[in-house]
Design a protein around this motif. Structure first.
Motif, PDB file in Angstrom:
ATOM      1  N   TYR A 152     -52.280  14.144 -14.711  1.00 20.58           N
ATOM      2  CA  TYR A 152     -51.422  12.992 -13.946  1.00 20.58           C
ATOM      3  C   TYR A 152     -50.119  13.749 -13.356  1.00 20.58           C
ATOM      4  N   LEU A 153     -49.621  15.103 -14.218  1.00 25.45           N
ATOM      5  CA  LEU A 153     -48.644  15.396 -13.428  1.00 25.45           C
ATOM      6  C   LEU A 153     -48.703  15.679 -11.884  1.00 25.45           C
ATOM      7  N   ARG A 154     -49.963  15.965 -11.191  1.00 22.33           N
ATOM      8  CA  ARG A 154     -49.538  15.802  -9.745  1.00 22.33           C
ATOM      9  C   ARG A 154     -49.399  14.395  -8.891  1.00 22.33           C
ATOM     10  N   LYS A 155     -49.819  13.373 -10.173  1.00 24.65           N
ATOM     11  CA  LYS A 155     -50.536  12.225  -9.605  1.00 24.65           C
ATOM     12  C   LYS A 155     -48.590  11.875  -9.274  1.00 24.65           C
ATOM     13  N   ARG A 156     -47.899  11.723 -10.651  1.00 27.27           N
ATOM     14  CA  ARG A 156     -46.869  10.855 -10.745  1.00 27.27           C
ATOM     15  C   ARG A 156     -45.565  12.532  -9.990  1.00 27.27           C
ATOM     16  N   ILE A 157     -46.031  13.445  -9.296  1.00 27.74           N
ATOM     17  CA  ILE A 157     -45.322  13.890  -7.973  1.00 27.74           C
ATOM     18  C   ILE A 157     -45.505  13.800  -7.227  1.00 27.74           C
ATOM     19  N   ALA A 158     -46.902  13.432  -6.664  1.00 23.76           N
ATOM     20  CA  ALA A 158     -47.197  12.283  -5.427  1.00 23.76           C
ATOM     21  C   ALA A 158     -46.895  11.197  -4.896  1.00 23.76           C
ATOM     22  N   ALA A 159     -46.007  10.573  -6.326  1.00 25.35           N
ATOM     23  CA  ALA A 159     -45.624   9.458  -6.209  1.00 25.35           C
ATOM     24  C   ALA A 159     -44.026   9.491  -5.299  1.00 25.35           C
ATOM     25  N   HIS A 160     -43.785  10.914  -5.207  1.00 29.38           N
ATOM     26  CA  HIS A 160     -42.128  10.936  -5.049  1.00 29.38           C
ATOM     27  C   HIS A 160     -41.938  12.322  -4.079  1.00 29.38           C
ATOM     28  N   PRO A 161     -42.150  12.527  -2.938  1.00 30.51           N
ATOM     29  CA  PRO A 161     -42.715  13.499  -2.221  1.00 30.51           C
ATOM     30  C   PRO A 161     -41.298  13.970  -1.504  1.00 30.51           C
ATOM     31  N   ALA A 162     -40.661  15.316  -1.571  1.00 30.41           N
ATOM     32  CA  ALA A 162     -39.642  16.075  -1.177  1.00 30.41           C
ATOM     33  C   ALA A 162     -39.721  15.538   0.672  1.00 30.41           C
ATOM     34  N   THR A 163     -39.719  14.809   0.839  1.00 32.15           N
ATOM     35  CA  THR A 163     -39.807  14.357   2.493  1.00 32.15           C
ATOM     36  C   THR A 163     -38.346  13.204   2.265  1.00 32.15           C
ATOM     37  N   GLY A 164     -38.016  12.554   3.582  1.00 35.76           N
ATOM     38  CA  GLY A 164     -36.817  11.986   4.211  1.00 35.76           C
ATOM     39  C   GLY A 164     -35.118  12.687   4.098  1.00 35.76           C
ATOM     40  N   TYR A 165     -35.218  13.565   4.346  1.00 34.45           N
ATOM     41  CA  TYR A 165     -33.819  14.453   4.574  1.00 34.45           C
ATOM     42  C   TYR A 165     -33.751  15.985   4.664  1.00 34.45           C
ATOM     43  N   ILE A 166     -33.050  16.049   5.900  1.00 29.74           N
ATOM     44  CA  ILE A 166     -33.455  17.310   6.834  1.00 29.74           C
ATOM     45  C   ILE A 166     -32.917  18.349   5.661  1.00 29.74           C
ATOM     46  N   THR A 167     -34.003  19.422   5.886  1.00 31.01           N
ATOM     47  CA  THR A 167     -34.396  20.153   4.716  1.00 31.01           C
ATOM     48  C   THR A 167     -33.088  21.858   5.391  1.00 31.01           C
ATOM     49  N   ASP A 168     -32.840  22.369   4.684  1.00 31.48           N
ATOM     50  CA  ASP A 168     -31.891  23.584   5.115  1.00 31.48           C
ATOM     51  C   ASP A 168     -32.786  24.529   6.081  1.00 31.48           C
ATOM     52  N   ALA A 169     -33.403  24.333   6.349  1.00 34.44           N
ATOM     53  CA  ALA A 169     -34.383  25.260   6.756  1.00 34.44           C
ATOM     54  C   ALA A 169     -34.970  24.867   7.653  1.00 34.44           C
ATOM     55  N   GLN A 170     -35.505  23.264   7.579  1.00 39.12           N
ATOM     56  CA  GLN A 170     -34.984  22.440   9.126  1.00 39.12           C
ATOM     57  C   GLN A 170     -33.743  22.533   9.399  1.00 39.12           C
ATOM     58  N   ALA A 171     -32.988  22.447   9.396  1.00 40.96           N
ATOM     59  CA  ALA A 171     -31.341  22.522  10.542  1.00 40.96           C
ATOM     60  C   ALA A 171     -30.862  23.930  10.802  1.00 40.96           C
ATOM     61  N   ARG A 172     -31.801  25.268  10.052  1.00 39.16           N
ATOM     62  CA  ARG A 172     -31.436  26.346  10.796  1.00 39.16           C
ATOM     63  C   ARG A 172     -32.458  26.952  11.947  1.00 39.16           C
ATOM     64  N   ALA A 173     -33.881  26.000  11.709  1.00 43.81           N
ATOM     65  CA  ALA A 173     -34.250  26.636  12.720  1.00 43.81           C
ATOM     66  C   ALA A 173     -33.816  25.249  14.167  1.00 43.81           C
ATOM     67  N   ALA A 174     -33.563  24.076  13.975  1.00 42.49           N
ATOM     68  CA  ALA A 174     -32.712  23.779  15.043  1.00 42.49           C
ATOM     69  C   ALA A 174     -32.164  23.682  15.595  1.00 42.49           C
ATOM     70  N   VAL A 175     -31.080  24.804  14.680  1.00 43.80           N
ATOM     71  CA  VAL A 175     -30.041  25.632  15.342  1.00 43.80           C
ATOM     72  C   VAL A 175     -30.565  27.391  16.080  1.00 43.80           C
ATOM     73  N   ALA A 176     -31.683  27.756  15.324  1.00 40.17           N
ATOM     74  CA  ALA A 176     -32.398  28.700  16.162  1.00 40.17           C
ATOM     75  C   ALA A 176     -32.816  28.507  18.369  1.00 40.17           C
ATOM     76  N   ASP A 177     -33.391  26.823  17.686  1.00 37.99           N
ATOM     77  CA  ASP A 177     -33.388  26.421  18.769  1.00 37.99           C
ATOM     78  C   ASP A 177     -32.539  25.809  19.494  1.00 37.99           C
ATOM     79  N   GLY A 178     -31.167  25.766  19.999  1.00 37.03           N
ATOM     80  CA  GLY A 178     -30.458  26.190  20.867  1.00 37.03           C
ATOM     81  C   GLY A 178     -29.191  24.967  20.207  1.00 37.03           C
ATOM     82  N   LYS A 179     -29.474  24.236  18.807  1.00 39.55           N
ATOM     83  CA  LYS A 179     -28.683  23.225  18.427  1.00 39.55           C
ATOM     84  C   LYS A 179     -27.493  23.732  17.869  1.00 39.55           C
ATOM     85  N   THR A 180     -26.411  22.667  17.358  1.00 40.36           N
ATOM     86  CA  THR A 180     -25.285  23.100  17.050  1.00 40.36           C
ATOM     87  C   THR A 180     -25.654  22.463  15.890  1.00 40.36           C
ATOM     88  N   TRP A 181     -25.037  22.920  14.815  1.00 44.73           N
ATOM     89  CA  TRP A 181     -25.222  22.960  13.277  1.00 44.73           C
ATOM     90  C   TRP A 181     -24.760  21.174  12.810  1.00 44.73           C
TER      91      TRP A 181
END
Length: 193
Positions: A152-181
């Motif tokens: 049940y908990l797996r099903k309820r968590i899947a209904a609220h995926p952790a998506t739709g925002y820029i994560t710290d890891a994504q932003a740091r990867a973009a900076v490593a690729d040459g983008k500004t913060w």
């Protein structure tokens, strides 16, 4: 002539092991607030009233074993808490595995990546806020049926995926690729965590 072996004369049967009395709860429990002790009123087979007296630790251990009973064949004994002795080790191992699986799902639900900025943090907070009531309910119910509640908990968590925002890891990867913060944290979300 066949020989015969003398048999001892039949006599009265030997002593038998005493039988534990069967008690029935009357529904009455008397508590002593100062000590936490309780007296549980019961009747025996002859209809006599008897009381089971429990100190605070025994009362808690009994309550826990009644609220969270072990699998069939489990023996619960109060001694510094509730110790459960598996009568069927395979069932105990399955219960342990189910509990570990449940805890992994709870961890997965809560340990989502941090947002890159405070501005993006509200999206992450909203996901956690949507997931948290499900986690709380399932933690409360976990003692009932681990496998069903984990699914049940797996099903309820899947209904609220952790998506739709820029994560710290994504932003740091973009900076490593040459983008500004600023560029990294203002890019369109790439699908989330």
């Amino acid at each position: 002539m066949p020989s015969s072996i003398a048999q001892p004369p039949a006599g009265p049967p030997g002593p038998t092991a005493p039988q534990s009395p069967v008690l029935h709860w009357t529904g009455l429990v008397t508590h002593t607030d100062a000590t936490g002790d309780a007296a549980i009123s019961c009747t025996d087979q002859a209809g006599r009233t008897v009381e089971l007296h429990l100190d605070d630790d025994q009362r808690e251990a009994l309550g826990l074993s009644l609220v969270a009973p072990g699998a069939d064949g489990m023996i619960c004994t109060p001694a510094d808490g509730v110790h459960v002795h598996p009568a069927n080790p395979t069932a105990a191992e399955a219960d342990r595995d189910a509990l570990l699986d449940f805890l992994r799902v709870v961890h997965e639900a809560l340990a989502i990546p941090f947002a890159a900025t405070i501005g993006e943090g509200w999206k992450r907070a909203a996901i956690l806020e949507a997931r948290l009531p499900h986690i709380v309910v399932e933690l409360e119910n976990q003692l009932d049926d681990a496998r069903r509640h984990t699914a049940y908990l797996r099903k309820r968590i899947a209904a609220h995926p952790a998506t739709g925002y820029i994560t710290d890891a994504q932003a740091r990867a973009a900076v490593a690729d040459g983008k500004t913060w600023h560029e990294a944290v203002n890019q369109p979300s790439a699908g989330g965590a």
